[in-house]
Motif scaffolding. Sequence first.
Motif, PDB file in Angstrom:
ATOM      1  N   GLU A 587       0.828  -1.201   0.000  1.00  0.00           N
ATOM      2  CA  GLU A 587       0.000   0.000   0.000  1.00  0.00           C
ATOM      3  C   GLU A 587       0.864   1.253   0.000  1.00  0.00           C
ATOM      4  OE1 GLU A 587      -3.308   0.033  -0.276  1.00  0.00           O
ATOM      5  OE2 GLU A 587      -3.272  -2.151  -0.436  1.00  0.00           O
ATOM      6  N   ALA A 591       0.849   4.926  -2.066  1.00  0.00           N
ATOM      7  CA  ALA A 591       0.724   6.203  -1.366  1.00  0.00           C
ATOM      8  C   ALA A 591       1.816   7.182  -1.796  1.00  0.00           C
ATOM      9  CB  ALA A 591       0.782   5.976   0.145  1.00  0.00           C
ATOM     10  N   ASN A 594       1.079   9.802  -4.609  1.00  0.00           N
ATOM     11  CA  ASN A 594       0.303  11.020  -4.367  1.00  0.00           C
ATOM     12  C   ASN A 594       1.208  12.195  -3.995  1.00  0.00           C
ATOM     13  OD1 ASN A 594      -2.170   9.693  -4.815  1.00  0.00           O
ATOM     14  ND2 ASN A 594      -2.152   8.881  -2.729  1.00  0.00           N
ATOM     15  N   ASN A 630      -4.930  13.491   2.869  1.00  0.00           N
ATOM     16  CA  ASN A 630      -5.026  12.292   2.029  1.00  0.00           C
ATOM     17  C   ASN A 630      -4.226  11.136   2.631  1.00  0.00           C
ATOM     18  OD1 ASN A 630      -5.822  11.208  -0.802  1.00  0.00           O
ATOM     19  ND2 ASN A 630      -3.647  10.748  -0.633  1.00  0.00           N
ATOM     20  N   TRP A 634      -5.420   7.507   3.895  1.00  0.00           N
ATOM     21  CA  TRP A 634      -4.740   6.288   3.409  1.00  0.00           C
ATOM     22  C   TRP A 634      -4.314   5.408   4.582  1.00  0.00           C
ATOM     23  CZ3 TRP A 634       0.136   4.887   4.890  1.00  0.00           C
ATOM     24  CH2 TRP A 634       0.672   3.756   4.275  1.00  0.00           C
ATOM     25  N   GLN A 635      -3.765   6.009   5.635  1.00  0.00           N
ATOM     26  CA  GLN A 635      -3.304   5.245   6.792  1.00  0.00           C
ATOM     27  C   GLN A 635      -4.453   4.490   7.445  1.00  0.00           C
ATOM     28  OE1 GLN A 635      -2.245   7.475  10.318  1.00  0.00           O
ATOM     29  NE2 GLN A 635      -0.504   6.130  10.745  1.00  0.00           N
ATOM     30  N   GLN A 637      -7.322   3.578   6.052  1.00  0.00           N
ATOM     31  CA  GLN A 637      -7.762   2.512   5.138  1.00  0.00           C
ATOM     32  C   GLN A 637      -6.798   1.326   5.165  1.00  0.00           C
ATOM     33  OE1 GLN A 637      -8.187   5.121   1.573  1.00  0.00           O
ATOM     34  NE2 GLN A 637     -10.131   4.059   1.319  1.00  0.00           N
ATOM     35  N   THR A 638      -5.505   1.632   5.228  1.00  0.00           N
ATOM     36  CA  THR A 638      -4.505   0.551   5.233  1.00  0.00           C
ATOM     37  C   THR A 638      -4.616  -0.288   6.499  1.00  0.00           C
ATOM     38  OG1 THR A 638      -3.009   1.867   3.872  1.00  0.00           O
ATOM     39  CG2 THR A 638      -2.049   0.038   5.088  1.00  0.00           C
TER      40      THR A 638
END
Length: 788
Positions: A587, A591, A594, A630, A634-635, A637-638
């Motif tokens: 992941e 990331a 971005n 963002n 992401w963190q 979701q991961t």
Amino acid sequence: MNHPILNDSPFKTKISFHKLIESLEEIALTDVDYRSNYALALLEQIKKVPELFTGIEDYASINEHKQLIKHLLADLFPTALTKNEIKAITIPFQNLTFNYTDRFKTILADAGNAFDMSIRDYNDDQLYIVSCILILNTQYGQNLDYNKPLFYDIPDANGILKHYRILYNADFMEIIRTENAVELTQEDIDMLMDNYDDIALWKQKFPKESWILKGFGIISLFDASVESAISNLKTNLLRSDNQQKSKDDDIQTIFRTIFKIPDLKLGFVLYNEEENKFTTPPFSNNTESNSYILLEKEEEIICKSALFGCTLQAIINDKKPFIISDVDKFSIENASFAAHLAKQNIKSCILAPVIKNDKLLGVIELISSQPKILNSVNANNLDLLLPYVVETIERYNIDLQNQIEAVIQREYTSIHPSVYWKFRKEAQKYFQIQAPNKDYIFKAIVFKEVYPLYGQIDIKSSSNHRNETVKQDLKSQISQLITILDHLTENNKLQLLEQRKFELFSFSKELLIELKADTEQQIQLYIQKEIHPVLTNAKNDPKLQLLIDAYFNELDEKTELFYHARKKFDEAMSIINKKMASVLDKEQLEAQQNYPHYFERFKTDGVEHNLYIGQSINPNIPFDMMYLNNLRLWQLQTLCKMELEHHRLKPLLPYELDVTSLILVFSSPLSIRFRMDEKRFDVDGTYNARYEVVKKRIDKANIKGTLERITQKEKITIVYSHQNEETEYLKYIQYLQFKNIIEPEIEKFDVEELQGVSGLKAIRIKVINSDVAHKKEYTYQELLNELS
């Protein structure tokens, strides 16, 4: 035999002896009777075959008049030299040859009827272009330098490939323009010079058979097998492992060519000076085996093997070749080593050290099934080859060290790509600025005004699980020992055995309470010193001996304790850590697309990660708070993905373990500094140290006013300080709830005050793991394959 003289060429070839015939006519007019009479008689015969002058276009005609042609060429092919010279008549850049000397005939006969003699590394297109270059140089006054050596590769009677250099004599040839020839301008010539590989262009400017090649050429060969083999060796050694190596160019074939031994086999081993070992080289050398003598089927051997006796001393200490010309005769001196060689049908051999700066790098093995074929005389051929082998091994060692350094940096002291530019910049200054004999003081690597993100997925109660597995293994071991001692006391009334049983029972009772720090070590020492000697010295009946053997077979080799429950626990820990780390790493790659940021992770009893994002890390891309938001999403979701992956893993784990997840939110920018002594980044300054304090203490904290931990299994806890942080993360949670990733329930609570830290709050959420859409079942083998 009837075939066209040339398949595809700018030349219409006419094999003509007109220049030679004109020379004979001049000789016929001289006053030297025997010379003129011979010339006149030969010219009389030639008149009957006018095409010898006008030009032969059919190979069958050459064969028909080969005896007359031989007489005509007698001055160029003297009988006295026919057994020494390798000569024939040819048309340059074609495979057509005839009127061979005796030595040439013998070479072709040894090669066999199936051998097809063709110029090495030349295809039809290249031969066409080379013929065009010949026209440009002779008819257009160009001086195009094309000196690529030409070779024939011809096997001898023993199957050894010999390499013959080709030399042409074109004194008896002329090139004639036809009406089909294209008149070239300087612009055309310049275009051809810039487009060597464009065969269509060359054929356009030099149409097929647009020029006449009239006459004949003389081809002379000389044996350049050693020189060519050495050149092939250099080329082969310079190739990388993934480049194709032809069978004719492999190193073993090259050595056979140089030594002229058809059954010669080549082996090679590396010498590890630090461990005093011979080891298998990790690179391929296209031989059937890496080693025939020193290693045989082993990966490595210590250089004190009694089998080789003085052999290894001569190689390692004296750094001299060890040569056995006759193994049968050598058996008188060293029967065991000779038997080792004879087992592989080795009748003669050379073990040659590869040395650089008086340092042993490795050993080359040359072996043959023929006695005396390898000896101290032809061992000198190695002097031609060893410099290239030394250079290759040295280059390999440098590459290996660079790769090792890269692995160490990647696995142990990794410099993340996002900040690598700053380390490289400082390193460049070191090389540019440093003065001779003056120490360069490296500047601190600091990144200011960066925003931190911290997260972890931790194995719940890992210390308790570890202690319980230790207890299980110790209880099982003590129980089995008591059973064995019971059997021993049936036939042996020694009071000492009863005492040992009593002491083991006492240790069993200690394991019923909480495990102390030194309990395991005490029990281990007691069993090794007091119990094991009893078992090994006891005179037992067969049944009891089976029990003792079974007990010792269950012991771990290192600790001499049972390692069953702990092994399952350790394997489960390893599987979870590897899988969680692989998800995070995968992941993280996405990331970085971005906005580049610093990332590091650690495996402990779980997986922790730190992220830092800000303008100073990537000065070339304008930073905006949107990138921080963002990255926070992401963190979260991961961690959801990692929680879900653990849920899928649980049924397959050898030991059931749960995990807890945590995110620490910190909105104030801080500075990070690279600690040279620890080879890692850490926060910089007293104020920023508060962030590190919170990181270290938060996962063991309780909900304020309770004894309940803020982290729970299968849930993610988000710890924060300010209301705006809560508002931000609630938006992320609502989004993930909408995506059917997080369950509807949201827990909010205050975190108990920690030493030096107060006012923390937390949100706790649970990842949905029951939805069929999320389910992905692993088999255990698939799991192992993925982790590997």
